[in-house]
Design a protein around this motif. Structure first.
Motif, short mmCIF file in Angstrom:
data_model
loop_
_atom_site.label_atom_id
_atom_site.label_comp_id
_atom_site.label_asym_id
_atom_site.label_seq_id
_atom_site.Cartn_x
_atom_site.Cartn_y
_atom_site.Cartn_z
N ASP A 71 0.81 -1.21 0.00
CA ASP A 71 0.00 0.00 0.00
C ASP A 71 0.85 1.27 0.00
O ASP A 71 0.32 2.36 -0.21
N HIS A 72 2.14 1.12 0.23
CA HIS A 72 3.02 2.29 0.35
C HIS A 72 4.00 2.43 -0.82
O HIS A 72 4.84 3.32 -0.79
N LEU A 73 3.88 1.54 -1.81
CA LEU A 73 4.77 1.60 -2.96
C LEU A 73 3.97 1.42 -4.24
O LEU A 73 3.15 0.49 -4.34
N PRO A 74 4.15 2.29 -5.25
CA PRO A 74 3.52 2.04 -6.55
C PRO A 74 4.02 0.72 -7.12
O PRO A 74 5.18 0.33 -6.89
N PHE A 75 3.17 0.02 -7.85
CA PHE A 75 3.55 -1.28 -8.39
C PHE A 75 4.79 -1.19 -9.26
O PHE A 75 5.64 -2.08 -9.26
N GLU A 76 4.93 -0.09 -10.03
CA GLU A 76 6.09 0.03 -10.91
C GLU A 76 7.38 0.08 -10.10
O GLU A 76 8.38 -0.57 -10.46
#
Length: 437
Positions: free
Chosen positions: A175-180
């Motif tokens: 939830d704290h990191l963009p998937f990319e």
């Protein structure tokens, strides 16, 4: 209410200590909630790790020096004392550099992600290995090399817990990191992990090192002349056994047949046998599993469409195509096929797998849901590629290209190396940074 404009000032060291103290409390609470996990206990991370960046920086400023399969095979074929010592000093100087870049990648994570206890455990293990390896003096005798082999073998064994801890930590921080960014971090870390294990295991084989616990030495020959046909045959047997254990429907039931097409002559290529087996096994087991699931009303072998494997080659590459009629994939699944971000629930399986080495044996005993992304990392590591084309409602074709000459550099973020560069002697001056043929 009046808004006052202010400028941002960097945190002082004391403020960072206060933040780190808060993070320690968060970690302690998190560890308390995880006592039901099967993973080994994770010690509290000494805060001094965050203040050794001056030493780390000298290694981060250096670029890793890549090698090719051909170079490493040459050292196996022409082994002598000089080559063993040259390899030892190359590995001795190279491993800390590659570890330093991964430590820095951890430091670039958002603060809340970095406080995760599982990621902190991996971070601490990398720091410990970095400190241990960078302090080793130049190796000039076989006795010193034996002691060095004991250190790197112990490090390899200790780091078998890295993938499970990393996976659980990532699943808790999605939830704290963009998937990319998550995918980039995971791929870079796994690529670097492969590179370090290849160098370390190759040197152990070159040194004919035998640990006290002989069962812990998993490879006796890292690089070999692989056969495309034999690889498919071996992976077919493993995949068939896995499918039978998964969908056993009676003594007369058999898994879908695998038909091999293409070139009839055996295709030979130089590669890491375990890596190509991992890739082919993963694709075959997926094809068989989806074929059974999409035709689950059938009970007779002849009613299952066969999985077709096509093999061919040219002057530089070997090609594998695996075609199934397993119903294909929905668009939303296909678009995220290589992403770790969709595997939050799957990653939690690692709580029951304290050790994982990303090998075929691990996949057959306990599949953990990272087979496709890991296969892509393996395929691209030596300059190959993997791609998937799917037709929803019909089936999927997977394509793998593997360079067969062994002349491709490792796929890591490094400067281009000169294969003809001269290697400094282990006894004279600086430690070697290149291996040559």
């Amino acid at each position: 209410m009046t808004l006052t404009r202010c400028s941002f000032k960097p945190f002082t060291r004391l403020q960072y200590r206060h933040l780190s103290l808060g993070a320690s409390l968060v970690r302690s609470a998190a560890v308390t909630e995880r006592q039901d996990s099967d993973l080994p206990f994770m010690p509290t991370i000494p805060e001094e790790h965050f203040y050794r960046n001056r030493v780390l920086e000298t290694y981060v400023q250096q670029k890793a020096t890549p090698v090719t399969i051909r170079q490493l095979i040459s050292y196996q074929r022409h082994k002598n004392i000089k080559n063993v010592l040259t390899s030892a000093n190359y590995v001795r100087t190279e491993l800390p550099i590659r570890l330093a870049h991964r430590i820095r990648a951890f430091q670039h994570l958002p603060f809340i992600v970095g406080t995760n206890p599982y990621l902190q455990a991996v971070y601490s293990m990398y720091w410990d290995a970095f400190e241990r390896l960078r302090k080793i003096s130049p190796i000039t005798t076989l006795q010193e090399n034996k002691a060095f082999c004991e250190i790197i073998h112990g490090t390899l064994e200790d780091h078998r817990v890295v993938i499970p801890r990393l996976a659980i930590g990532v699943s808790e921080c999605m939830d704290h990191l963009p998937f990319e960014r998550l995918d980039m971090f995971m791929n870079s870390l796994l690529r670097s992990r492969i590179s370090r294990r290849v160098l370390a295991e190759q040197h152990l084989v070159l040194s004919e090192y035998t640990p006290a616990d002989k069962s812990s030495l998993h490879n006796t020959f890292i690089f070999s002349h692989c056969s495309a046909q034999d690889t498919v045959h071996q992976c077919n047997q493993l995949a068939q056994d896995y499918i039978r254990s998964l969908y056993h429907k009676g003594k007369d039931w058999r898994a879908p047949e695998i038909v091999v097409l293409g070139e009839t002559e055996d295709i030979q290529f130089s590669y890491v046998a375990e890596q190509i087996q991992y890739i082919v096994y993963q694709l075959l087991s997926n094809a068989l599993r989806h074929t059974v699931l999409s035709h689950n009303t059938n009970t007779n072998t002849k009613d299952y469409p066969p999985v077709q494997v096509t093999l061919c080659s040219n002057a530089t590459d070997v090609f594998f195509r695996i075609s199934d009629r397993g119903g294909g994939m929905p668009g939303e699944v296909y678009r995220s096929l290589w992403s770790y971000g969709i595997r939050r629930q799957i990653f939690k399986n690692f709580r029951h797998a304290p050790y994982h080495s990303a090998s075929v044996s691990d996949q057959t005993t306990m599949p953990l849901g990272i087979g496709l992304p890991m296969s892509k990392v393996y395929a691209e590591y030596w300059g190959g590629e993997i791609s998937v084309v799917t037709m929803e409602g019909w089936g999927t074709d997977s394509y793998v290209r593997i360079p067969k000459l062994g002349t491709q550099n490792e796929n890591i973020d490094v400067e281009q190396s000169d294969e003809n560069a001269v290697v400094d002697s282990a006894v004279e001056g600086p430690a070697p940074r290149r291996l040559v043929l």
